[in-house]
Structure formats: structure tokens, C-alpha cells
Design a protein around this motif. Structure first.
Motif, short mmCIF file in Angstrom:
data_model
loop_
_atom_site.label_atom_id
_atom_site.label_comp_id
_atom_site.label_asym_id
_atom_site.label_seq_id
_atom_site.Cartn_x
_atom_site.Cartn_y
_atom_site.Cartn_z
N ALA A 223 47.13 41.01 44.66
CA ALA A 223 46.56 39.75 44.19
C ALA A 223 46.78 39.57 42.70
CB ALA A 223 45.06 39.72 44.53
N ARG A 224 46.61 40.65 41.93
CA ARG A 224 46.79 40.56 40.48
C ARG A 224 48.24 40.27 40.12
NH1 ARG A 224 47.97 43.47 35.79
NH2 ARG A 224 46.58 42.99 34.07
N ALA A 225 49.19 40.85 40.88
CA ALA A 225 50.60 40.64 40.57
C ALA A 225 50.99 39.17 40.64
CB ALA A 225 51.46 41.46 41.53
N TYR A 226 50.31 38.42 41.52
CA TYR A 226 50.65 37.01 41.69
C TYR A 226 49.62 36.08 41.05
CZ TYR A 226 54.06 38.82 44.98
OH TYR A 226 55.10 39.51 45.55
N GLY A 227 48.56 36.66 40.45
CA GLY A 227 47.54 35.82 39.84
C GLY A 227 46.80 34.97 40.83
N VAL A 228 46.65 35.48 42.07
CA VAL A 228 45.97 34.74 43.13
C VAL A 228 44.73 35.53 43.54
CG1 VAL A 228 46.15 33.88 45.50
CG2 VAL A 228 48.11 33.73 43.96
N PRO A 229 43.58 34.91 43.67
CA PRO A 229 42.39 35.64 44.10
C PRO A 229 42.62 36.36 45.43
CG PRO A 229 41.77 33.47 43.31
CD PRO A 229 43.27 33.50 43.36
N TRP A 230 42.18 37.60 45.51
CA TRP A 230 42.34 38.39 46.74
C TRP A 230 41.69 37.68 47.93
CZ3 TRP A 230 44.75 41.38 49.76
CH2 TRP A 230 44.12 42.15 50.74
N SER A 231 40.59 36.98 47.70
CA SER A 231 39.91 36.29 48.80
C SER A 231 40.81 35.24 49.44
CB SER A 231 38.62 35.65 48.30
OG SER A 231 38.89 34.73 47.25
N ALA B 4 47.57 37.94 33.90
CA ALA B 4 46.81 38.41 32.75
C ALA B 4 45.37 37.90 32.80
CB ALA B 4 47.48 37.96 31.45
N ALA B 5 45.16 36.76 33.44
CA ALA B 5 43.83 36.18 33.53
C ALA B 5 43.10 36.59 34.80
CB ALA B 5 43.92 34.65 33.48
N PHE B 6 43.73 37.42 35.60
CA PHE B 6 43.16 37.80 36.89
C PHE B 6 41.90 38.63 36.72
CE2 PHE B 6 42.92 40.70 40.57
CZ PHE B 6 42.86 39.77 41.58
N ARG B 7 40.93 38.40 37.58
CA ARG B 7 39.69 39.16 37.56
C ARG B 7 39.35 39.59 38.98
NH1 ARG B 7 35.33 35.49 34.78
NH2 ARG B 7 34.22 37.43 34.40
N ILE B 8 38.59 40.67 39.09
CA ILE B 8 38.10 41.09 40.40
C ILE B 8 36.58 41.16 40.35
CG2 ILE B 8 40.16 42.43 40.95
CD1 ILE B 8 38.52 44.95 40.29
N ASP B 9 35.98 41.15 41.54
CA ASP B 9 34.55 41.32 41.63
C ASP B 9 34.25 42.40 42.67
OD1 ASP B 9 34.86 40.10 44.11
OD2 ASP B 9 34.15 38.15 43.41
N ILE B 10 32.97 42.61 42.95
CA ILE B 10 32.59 43.68 43.87
C ILE B 10 33.13 43.43 45.27
CG2 ILE B 10 30.61 44.85 44.93
CD1 ILE B 10 29.05 44.33 42.38
N ASP B 11 33.15 42.16 45.72
CA ASP B 11 33.69 41.86 47.05
C ASP B 11 35.16 42.25 47.13
OD1 ASP B 11 31.45 40.74 48.41
OD2 ASP B 11 31.65 38.94 47.20
N ASP B 12 35.94 41.97 46.07
CA ASP B 12 37.35 42.34 46.06
C ASP B 12 37.53 43.85 46.21
OD1 ASP B 12 38.17 39.70 45.63
OD2 ASP B 12 38.02 39.90 43.47
N ILE B 13 36.70 44.61 45.52
CA ILE B 13 36.81 46.07 45.56
C ILE B 13 36.57 46.59 46.96
CG2 ILE B 13 35.78 48.23 44.74
CD1 ILE B 13 35.11 46.65 42.14
N LEU B 14 35.54 46.04 47.63
CA LEU B 14 35.17 46.53 48.95
C LEU B 14 36.17 46.14 50.03
CD1 LEU B 14 31.32 45.85 48.86
CD2 LEU B 14 32.51 48.01 48.49
N THR B 15 36.92 45.05 49.83
CA THR B 15 37.85 44.60 50.85
C THR B 15 39.31 44.87 50.51
OG1 THR B 15 37.92 42.37 49.89
CG2 THR B 15 36.30 42.78 51.62
N GLY B 16 39.63 45.08 49.23
CA GLY B 16 41.04 45.22 48.86
C GLY B 16 41.34 46.39 47.97
N GLY B 17 40.49 47.41 47.98
CA GLY B 17 40.68 48.52 47.06
C GLY B 17 41.39 49.74 47.62
N GLU B 18 41.69 49.75 48.93
CA GLU B 18 42.32 50.92 49.53
C GLU B 18 43.84 50.74 49.63
OE1 GLU B 18 40.81 53.78 50.19
OE2 GLU B 18 38.98 52.87 49.38
#
Length: 342
Positions: free
Chosen positions: A130-138, A186-200
Motif C-alpha cells: 500500500a505504501r509503495a503506491y500511496g494507496v490506503p491498505w483498506s 511519502a505521505a502514506f500513513r498506517i493505523d492499527i487496523d492496517d497493522i492487524l490486517t496487512g502486517g504479515e
């Protein structure tokens, strides 16, 4: 007179409320539980330029394809068609209303959807993609209809939607829509939901399945306060259109963060919106506790910890806060209702 004075002092002493007990070390906790003391890891200092969650960047090399029609040939499979056309096999199945076991017949005509598809490589995580493309993981989850536990497969082709740029950290100016991928990332951010669903990281499809393990037991214990201090922000609505998914506790600068219950560390990292340094602990199959605004961590992912163990320290600003959250089955609940009264 002396006896009466002494009695008065004892009476007054009994009226003074006891101060909060100092945090116990993991060694003291283990000793009281009859266990061998654990050696705490040296504190890891979070830094803004080296976020732990993004240790392996992903190269944005998605292949853009035009919509087309494809006639199935003898020997074709969804995966072989995906490899030939550049589309994802899961997306092909969904667009063409195919269901397992995805039987194809020569002469069948399939719709090849237009879009850009990223081929998942070994070690890729959803967050890094998601960060590579600057698109929210959700948005990637929604576009690919991914479901829990959101496991990615090496070789899988994910469709990358065109997403709106999320708010940038204060130190980075938010790019305008349509700006370069580099600026959006560069402006990409993650939150707790992103970590739990896209961190592995993605798994190898050819790897033999491990033996089926017994499902983790549901957590039946209780929770304790992770820090001493006044609650500055409570769980629930916070301003217009905002909702606080945890509580914020006023703490002294550099004070200890204590594990609210025994469990396994699920994440340690920084640059997590909007709480900065973050530690997640999993308790059984249903509960997760989150500790935000951490300045340092004294635990690592996968580590088994004890209730009350020091897992990190808070910041050293003029009015530091500890963000604390409890999630049950993925949904934030009011921590105060889970904690003992004080």
C-alpha cells in the motif's frame, strides 16, 4: 501526654490515602508467580526516519492492462491465464462469476478486467504494498475482496485501485491528487487496523501446510491499568465526526508502560497514525491491547510477556500521554469498563 500524642499521630497516619504503588519489574512479577525472571531487552528507541513496520520496502512495478476478452485454450487454468494476461486469478474468478473448483472449458470466453496489478513477492506485506503506491491498505483490501486473516500469497496479483491521498504527517506536506507515486508514498500513513490486517509477509504457495494447531483459547482473564495518571480523553465521540477508540492517560515523562495482561507481543513499531510509537499485545484468540505514544520499546514481536511487565516508556514532552486501547474480536471497546475501578 506522650501516649495521647502518639495515638493521635497513628490516627492521622491511617487517614492519609496510600500512594500508588511503584511499577513492578518483570523479575519481581515472575518471582511472585514462581517463575524464573525474564531478562528485559534493551530499550529500542523509535525514530521517525526508520519505521519498524516498513523494514522491507516494496517496488511499485504493477503492470497496467487494458480490458479484453480471452478465449480459453486447452490446458488453461485461471492462474495460467492470469500470468499470460497480467490479471489476478482471484479477480478473474470474481469478474467472471466463477466458483471453486474453477473448472474451465476450451472455448469459454472470459472477461479480462482493466487495471494495474501488483505481483506479490516473497516478504511483501500488505502495508508495504500500500505504501509503495500511496494507496490506503483498506482500499486494496476492498478492491480485492480480501477476507480475514488477509494472508497474501507469493505470486498473487493484487489489483491496485486509485486511492485518495491520506493526510500526511505534520513534517510532510500532503501532495495534491494526481501527483507522483513517490510523493504519495511519502505521505502514506498506517493505523492499527492496517497493522492487524496487512502486517504479515506473503506465504509461499508451494510450502506444505503446517500441522493443524489447536485454535488459541479465548482470553478469560482480567486487565490492569497500563500506567498511573488521570484520564485526559475517554472512549467515545470526540468532536464533530471523530471517535476516540481508546483512552489517553496523563503520565510523567519517561515513565514505564506496563502490560495490561499476559500475552504475546503482536507488533512493535513507529509512525502509526495517530499514536506514533505503538506496541500491540495479543491475549488469547479474542483480545488485543494497544499502547500508543511510546518513545521506547523493551519487548519484540513474538515475545511472551507477563501481566505488569514493563514493555516500554512514554515520551519526555511537557505533557506526555499514553494511548491505551482494548479490542475484542477486532472491535475497540471501552477500556474503562474492562479495568478495575480506581
Amino acid at each position: 501526654m506522650k501516649l495521647r500524642a502518639l495515638g493521635l499521630l497513628l490516627l492521622l497516619g491511617g487517614c492519609i490515602p496510600p500512594s500508588a504503588p511503584p511499577p513492578r519489574t518483570s523479575a519481581e512479577i515472575a518471582e511472585n508467580a514462581g517463575q524464573a525472571p525474564r531478562v528485559e531487552a534493551e530499550a529500542e528507541v523509535f525514530t521517525a526516519d526508520q519505521p519498524v513496520w516498513d523494514a522491507r520496502p516494496v517496488i511499485a512495478n504493477a503492470r497496467s492492462i487494458d480490458g479484453a476478452r480471452y478465449t480459453v485454450q486447452p490446458g488453461d487454468t485461471l492462474r495460467s491465464i492470469g500470468a499470460r494476461t497480467g490479471a489476478g486469478s482471484e479477480t478473474l474468478a470474481r469478474v467472471n462469476n466463477l466458483v471453486p473448483p474453477y473448472i474451465l472449458h476450451p472455448g469459454d470466453v472470459l472477461t479480462i478486467p482493466a487495471g494495474r496489478f501488483h505481483a506479490v513477492a516473497a516478504g511483501d506485506t500488505g502495508i508495504a504494498i500500500a505504501r509503495a503506491y500511496g494507496v490506503p491498505w483498506s482500499l486494496i483490501v476492498a478492491a480485492n475482496v480480501l477476507e480475514a486473516p488477509y494472508t497474501l500469497r507469493v505470486g498473487q496479483r493484487l489489483i491496485i485501485p486509485d486511492g485518495k491521498v491520506v493526510a500526511a504527517p505534520a513534517a510532510v506536506a500532503a501532495p495534491a491528487p494526481g501527483s507522483s507515486i513517490e510523493a504519495r508514498a511519502a505521505a502514506f500513513r498506517i493505523d492499527i487496523d492496517d497493522i492487524l490486517t496487512g502486517g504479515e509477509p506473503a506465504v509461499e504457495p508451494a510450502t506444505p501446510a503446517p500441522p493443524v494447531a489447536a485454535p488459541a483459547a479465548r482470553y478469560t482473564g482480567t486487565f490492569t491499568w497500563p500506567a498511573y495518571g488521570k484520564i485526559m480523553a475517554r472512549f467515545g465521540p470526540r468532536g464533530v465526526g471523530a471517535f476516540n477508540q481508546g483512552i489517553e492517560i496523563a503520565v510523567t515523562p519517561g515513565s514505564s508502560i506496563l502490560a495490561s495482561a499476559e500475552g504475546t507481543v503482536a507488533f512493535v513499531g513507529s509512525n502509526v497514525a495517530p499514536v506514533g510509537g505503538l506496541i500491540l499485545i495479543r491475549h488469547g484468540s479474542d483480545y488485543i491491547t494497544a499502547y500508543g505514544h511510546a518513545a521506547t520499546a523493551k519487548v519484540s514481536k513474538g515475545q511472551e510477556i507477563l501481566r505488569g511487565q514493563v514493555i516500554g516508556t512514554t515520551g519526555s514532552g511537557t505533557a506526555p500521554l499514553l494511548f491505551f486501547q482494548i479490542r475484542k474480536n477486532g472491535v475497540p471497546v471501552d477500556p474503562v469498563k474492562q479495568l478495575p475501578p480506581r
